[in-house]
Design a protein around this motif. Structure first.
Motif, short mmCIF file in Angstrom:
data_model
loop_
_atom_site.label_atom_id
_atom_site.label_comp_id
_atom_site.label_asym_id
_atom_site.label_seq_id
_atom_site.Cartn_x
_atom_site.Cartn_y
_atom_site.Cartn_z
N ILE A 23 0.86 -1.10 -0.11
CA ILE A 23 -0.20 -0.05 -0.15
C ILE A 23 0.86 1.18 -0.13
O ILE A 23 0.37 2.22 0.34
CB ILE A 23 -0.97 0.02 1.20
N GLN A 54 -10.49 0.14 -8.30
CA GLN A 54 -11.13 -0.93 -7.37
C GLN A 54 -11.05 -2.29 -8.01
O GLN A 54 -11.11 -3.31 -7.64
CB GLN A 54 -12.73 -0.56 -7.18
N TYR A 79 -8.08 -2.61 4.91
CA TYR A 79 -9.29 -2.64 5.65
C TYR A 79 -9.51 -3.98 6.52
O TYR A 79 -9.70 -5.01 5.68
CB TYR A 79 -10.31 -2.34 5.05
N GLU A 90 -8.86 -6.76 3.62
CA GLU A 90 -8.94 -6.60 2.14
C GLU A 90 -8.01 -5.43 1.87
O GLU A 90 -7.82 -4.39 2.71
CB GLU A 90 -10.35 -5.64 1.71
N ILE A 91 -7.52 -5.52 0.77
CA ILE A 91 -6.45 -4.37 0.29
C ILE A 91 -7.26 -3.58 -0.80
O ILE A 91 -7.88 -4.18 -1.73
CB ILE A 91 -5.20 -4.97 -0.37
N ARG A 92 -7.52 -2.20 -0.51
CA ARG A 92 -8.07 -1.58 -1.62
C ARG A 92 -7.49 -0.30 -2.11
O ARG A 92 -6.76 0.26 -1.57
CB ARG A 92 -9.33 -0.78 -0.83
N TYR A 93 -7.72 0.13 -3.45
CA TYR A 93 -7.10 1.02 -3.94
C TYR A 93 -8.04 1.83 -4.87
O TYR A 93 -9.34 1.69 -4.83
CB TYR A 93 -6.16 0.47 -4.97
N LYS A 102 -8.50 -3.40 -8.78
CA LYS A 102 -6.97 -4.11 -8.19
C LYS A 102 -7.07 -4.62 -6.76
O LYS A 102 -6.22 -5.17 -6.26
CB LYS A 102 -6.04 -2.95 -8.30
N ASN A 103 -8.37 -4.27 -6.37
CA ASN A 103 -8.51 -4.72 -4.83
C ASN A 103 -8.65 -6.22 -4.74
O ASN A 103 -8.77 -6.78 -5.45
CB ASN A 103 -10.09 -4.36 -4.39
N LYS A 104 -8.16 -6.44 -3.41
CA LYS A 104 -7.70 -7.93 -3.01
C LYS A 104 -8.47 -8.39 -1.88
O LYS A 104 -8.27 -7.49 -0.71
CB LYS A 104 -6.35 -8.37 -3.36
N LYS A 105 -9.11 -9.50 -1.45
CA LYS A 105 -9.66 -9.93 -0.38
C LYS A 105 -8.80 -11.11 0.13
O LYS A 105 -8.49 -12.04 -0.65
CB LYS A 105 -11.06 -10.19 -0.37
N GLY A 139 -2.48 2.80 -1.32
CA GLY A 139 -3.94 2.12 -1.05
C GLY A 139 -3.99 1.99 0.45
O GLY A 139 -3.06 2.47 1.09
#
Ligand code: CTP
Length: 447
Positions: free
Chosen positions: A268, A387, A369, A381-384, A389-392, A366
């Motif tokens: 991030i 969206q 959360y 979750e990794i959020r950018y 590119k977001n990863k859970k 990013g």
């Protein structure tokens, strides 16, 4: 060319493994061996594996049977591998009979005879020294601790200490322990290590006496309420070659450890802010609401929330200020801002005020959360901005989650490790320093 694939942990490589690999190889021309990754094993509850993945790969390689070694890292990977490598035969020991029939859709499944009388579990048990642990205190957390020790190798809870003999007897009977005591010296005489789960203000003395008696110590949070005391205890433990560990359970759980490594790898960007919240409403005549027993939201919940901040931003903060709502002498709500030269952080804690208990780590690329209850981390979750590119990330938080700290504690004793990267001594001292600052009323504003 006939391709065969097989999988396993291959911990403490033994004759059963070698026979299995030979038989698997004989089924075809080319053998692929999938060795489980450390995190995959931990994720499926296999906490006691002795050899790390590199050592296990090396042992499989040394058998000479594997033409290719791959790492198994996720559930469902077998189906992917079989298709990706054009595998003809999936082979596995007969202890798995029937369990991999679903792979028949992709290739032939063969269950090979298992070698009798040997297993990694057996070898681990035979070579593992069993450390006798005594529990100090017989309250809620102590009751959760005993069942969690059952899933960790090398530990047996043998005794409980409580100054109230009746409590000690009830606890000992409930958990079928060999002994109980209301005499601390006698209690220490029977154990190799102690787990301290007594009221906050007793921690320092119990730790000190245990270390002086040559016992390793795992102490519940809040560890101690003073940075100086924490430092003295760690110094003593170090000079006397003893393990002393703060039982900050989240610090040892797999998902939280993964968050810290992802953040440190820059996923991030640069971390600019960390917000950690924790609230549990408390009512009635309880220790948490008793000022004489160091009650209050700060003493109760700061250790875990500060742990996340210190792990992610370090111990060299430049300024801390606190804001509290106080009732009958205890803070039912505290917010603290912890400022760093290049970042900010805050904790929001409640025992009489309800807040969302999440963790948010914000960076220049990013943010991460972790939803409530973040301290029982099993999902994040990794959020950018973009969206797509977001990863859970999903994890298992097994049982009451104390097994991870117990496993670390026992492994430190068994492997003569006196420091643990998951929670450094200096990090525990930094946490105690901030709690001490609050209890000394430094920079505290009452709302
Ligand atoms: N295996 C075998 N004979 C044994 C032990 C294991 O044929 N006595 C096989 C398993 O069936 C599997 C492979 O070896 O196909 C790898 O198994 P692994 O789980 O790594 O070994 P175990 O000794 O069974 O490990 P554990 O006790 O940790 O379950």
């Amino acid at each position: 060319m006939k391709k065969v694939i097989t999988y396993g942990t291959y911990d403490l490589l033994h004759q059963g493994h070698i026979n299995l690999l030979r038989r698997a190889k004989e089924l075809g021309d080319y053998l692929i061996v999938g060795v489980t990754s450390d995190s995959f094993d931990r994720g499926r509850g296999k906490l006691n594996v002795r050899n790390n993945v590199l050592e296990r790969v090396e042992s499989v390689k040394a058998t000479g049977y594997a033409d290719e070694i791959i790492i198994e890292d996720y559930l469902g990977q077998k189906i992917d591998d079989i298709q990706k490598y054009n595998v003809d035969i999936f082979a596995i020991g007969s202890d798995w009979e029937g369990q991999f029939d679903y792979l028949n859709e992709y290739c032939k499944v063969v269950y090979l005879p298992r070698t009798k009388g040997v297993s990694s579990t057996m070898l681990r048990a035979e070579s593992q020294e069993v450390y006798k642990v005594g529990i100090v205190g017989s309250g809620r957390i102590a009751n959760r601790f005993v069942p969690e020790t059952k899933v960790v190798n090398g530990v047996e809870v043998v005794s409980v200490f409580d100054p109230d003999k009746e409590n000690a007897i009830v606890f000992s009977n409930t958990h079928a322990l060999k002994a109980h005591s209301d005499n601390y010296d006698a209690f220490l005489g029977e154990v190799d290590a102690v787990y301290i789960a007594s009221p906050h203000l007793t921690h320092y003395d119990y730790i000190k006496k245990s270390l002086e008696a040559g016992k390793h110590v795992l102490c519940e949070i809040p560890f101690v309420l003073s940075g100086t005391q924490a430092k003295n205890l760690f110094d003593y433990a170090e000079t006397h070659d003893l393990v002393l560990l703060e039982a900050s359970k989240t610090a040892f759980c797999p998902a939280f450890c993964h968050i810290t490594t992802l953040v440190k790898s820059g996923i991030i960007g640069e971390v600019i802010d960390v917000k950690a919240s924790l609230s549990k409403m408390v009512k009635g005549d309880t220790r948490e609401l008793d000022v004489t027993q160091a009650g209050g939201a700060m003493n109760e919940h700061a250790p875990l929330t500060l742990m996340s901040i210190i792990k992610l931003l370090g111990k060299d903060y430049s300024k801390v200020d606190f804001y509290s709502k106080v009732e009958n002498g205890v803070d039912v709500y505290t917010k603290a801002n912890i400022c760093y030269p290049h970042a900010t952080a805050s904790i929001t804690l409640g025992i009489g005020v309800k807040t969302e208990g999440n963790l948010i780590i914000s960076g220049t690329k990013g943010y991460i959360y972790v939803p409530a209850p973040w301290w029982l981390t099993d999902y994040f979750e990794i959020r950018y901005e973009d969206q797509t590119k977001n990863k859970k990330y999903f994890y298992c938080y097994d049982g009451d989650g104390l097994r991870y700290e117990i496993q670390e504690f026992i492994s430190m004793i068994a492997n003569h490790r006196r420091s643990c990267y998951k929670l450094r001594r200096r990090e525990s001292i930094a946490i105690a320093n901030i709690i001490e600052m609050y209890n000394n009323k430094e920079n505290v504003t009452i709302l």
